[in-house]
Design an enzyme around this catalytic site. Structure first.
Site, PDB file in Angstrom:
ATOM      1  N   ARG A  17      -1.859 -14.368   4.861  1.00 36.86           N
ATOM      2  CA  ARG A  17      -2.561 -13.600   5.899  1.00 36.86           C
ATOM      3  C   ARG A  17      -1.834 -13.702   7.245  1.00 36.86           C
ATOM      4  O   ARG A  17      -1.770 -12.737   8.005  1.00 36.86           O
ATOM      5  CB  ARG A  17      -4.020 -14.040   6.009  1.00 36.86           C
ATOM      6  N   LYS A  67       0.815  -1.225   0.000  1.00 35.77           N
ATOM      7  CA  LYS A  67       0.000   0.000   0.000  1.00 35.77           C
ATOM      8  C   LYS A  67       0.848   1.275   0.000  1.00 35.77           C
ATOM      9  O   LYS A  67       2.062   1.228   0.256  1.00 35.77           O
ATOM     10  CB  LYS A  67      -0.923  -0.034   1.222  1.00 35.77           C
ATOM     11  N   HIS A  97      -2.208  -5.451   1.707  1.00 41.01           N
ATOM     12  CA  HIS A  97      -3.519  -6.099   1.577  1.00 41.01           C
ATOM     13  C   HIS A  97      -3.287  -7.524   1.091  1.00 41.01           C
ATOM     14  O   HIS A  97      -2.360  -7.778   0.323  1.00 41.01           O
ATOM     15  CB  HIS A  97      -4.393  -5.367   0.548  1.00 41.01           C
ATOM     16  N   PHE A 117     -15.502   3.802   6.723  1.00 37.76           N
ATOM     17  CA  PHE A 117     -14.142   4.186   6.321  1.00 37.76           C
ATOM     18  C   PHE A 117     -13.907   4.056   4.818  1.00 37.76           C
ATOM     19  O   PHE A 117     -12.792   4.258   4.353  1.00 37.76           O
ATOM     20  CB  PHE A 117     -13.104   3.345   7.084  1.00 37.76           C
ATOM     21  N   THR A 152      -5.074  -7.010  10.867  1.00 35.99           N
ATOM     22  CA  THR A 152      -5.397  -5.745  10.175  1.00 35.99           C
ATOM     23  C   THR A 152      -4.934  -4.545  10.996  1.00 35.99           C
ATOM     24  O   THR A 152      -4.348  -3.604  10.458  1.00 35.99           O
ATOM     25  CB  THR A 152      -6.923  -5.647   9.935  1.00 35.99           C
ATOM     26  N   ARG A 174       2.777  -6.269   9.241  1.00 33.37           N
ATOM     27  CA  ARG A 174       2.070  -5.136   9.868  1.00 33.37           C
ATOM     28  C   ARG A 174       2.685  -4.757  11.219  1.00 33.37           C
ATOM     29  O   ARG A 174       2.709  -3.580  11.575  1.00 33.37           O
ATOM     30  CB  ARG A 174       0.591  -5.446   9.973  1.00 33.37           C
ATOM     31  N   ASN A 198      -2.030   0.367   6.725  1.00 30.42           N
ATOM     32  CA  ASN A 198      -1.489  -0.880   7.289  1.00 30.42           C
ATOM     33  C   ASN A 198      -0.602  -1.656   6.312  1.00 30.42           C
ATOM     34  O   ASN A 198      -0.461  -2.872   6.424  1.00 30.42           O
ATOM     35  CB  ASN A 198      -2.609  -1.733   7.876  1.00 30.42           C
ATOM     36  N   TYR A 257     -12.515  -2.401  -3.842  1.00 28.64           N
ATOM     37  CA  TYR A 257     -12.996  -2.508  -2.452  1.00 28.64           C
ATOM     38  C   TYR A 257     -14.517  -2.405  -2.367  1.00 28.64           C
ATOM     39  O   TYR A 257     -15.044  -2.037  -1.310  1.00 28.64           O
ATOM     40  CB  TYR A 257     -12.347  -1.418  -1.597  1.00 28.64           C
ATOM     41  N   GLU A 305      -9.619 -11.129  -7.312  1.00 28.83           N
ATOM     42  CA  GLU A 305      -8.679 -10.014  -7.132  1.00 28.83           C
ATOM     43  C   GLU A 305      -7.478 -10.134  -8.073  1.00 28.83           C
ATOM     44  O   GLU A 305      -6.984  -9.123  -8.581  1.00 28.83           O
ATOM     45  CB  GLU A 305      -8.223  -9.948  -5.668  1.00 28.83           C
TER      46      GLU A 305
END
Ligand code: CMP
Length: 139
Positions: free
Chosen positions: A86, A10, A116, A58, A92, A103, A113, A50, A127
């Protein structure tokens, strides 16, 4: 089983020049980067990506953050890659992320964060095809 998952590094991470450090965490965990590109998302693209979060409070903040600098989109391949990735990303919320996770190491807040990852094999397929043609994925 051998799986593929979609990963995004990100804007908070690309801005801080952390692409290589994040990739090192993935590679050391046994995930292979089988496709990768640095792109500037448009608000339209980020909103479509998203879409499931459209009704969340948010959502606006998430879309504008994701367009605030380039992102690196990538396909990671490995055994059980969706769940494994993950685990390697961590929770998250970085305050809840385990030691050694991306993270915990690099994220700044629940919104900024750093990474993704797809949350299921079904979403991974959607995706991945959102960003990559099959011919761009080279295991
Ligand atoms: P990601 O895995 O990219 O999927 C949805 C994102 O929404 C999530 O990571 C977070 O970065 C973001 N998000 C979740 N909860 C919040 C929140 N309370 N405030 C801002 N962003 C959030």
């Amino acid at each position: 089983a051998l799986e593929r998952t979609l990963s995004i590094i990100k804007p908070d991470a690309t801005r801080r020049n952390l692409t290589g450090k994040v990739n090192t965490v993935f590679e050391e965990a046994g995930l292979r980067i089988v496709a990768q590109k640095r792109i500037q998302l448009t608000e339209k693209q980020a909103g479509a990506f998203y879409e499931v979060h459209k009704e969340r409070p948010f959502f606006g903040e998430l879309v504008s953050f994701m367009c605030s600098a380039p992102v690196v989109v990538q396909v990671l391949e490995g055994e059980n890659a969706v769940a494994h990735h993950r685990e390697v990303m961590g929770a998250t919320n970085p305050a809840e992320a385990a030691e050694g996770t991306v993270r915990k190491l690099y994220a700044q807040s629940i919104g900024e964060n750093s990474v993704h990852g797809s949350d299921s094999l079904e979403n991974a397929k959607r995706e991945i095809s959102f960003f990559f043609a099959e011919t761009e994925i080279l295991p």
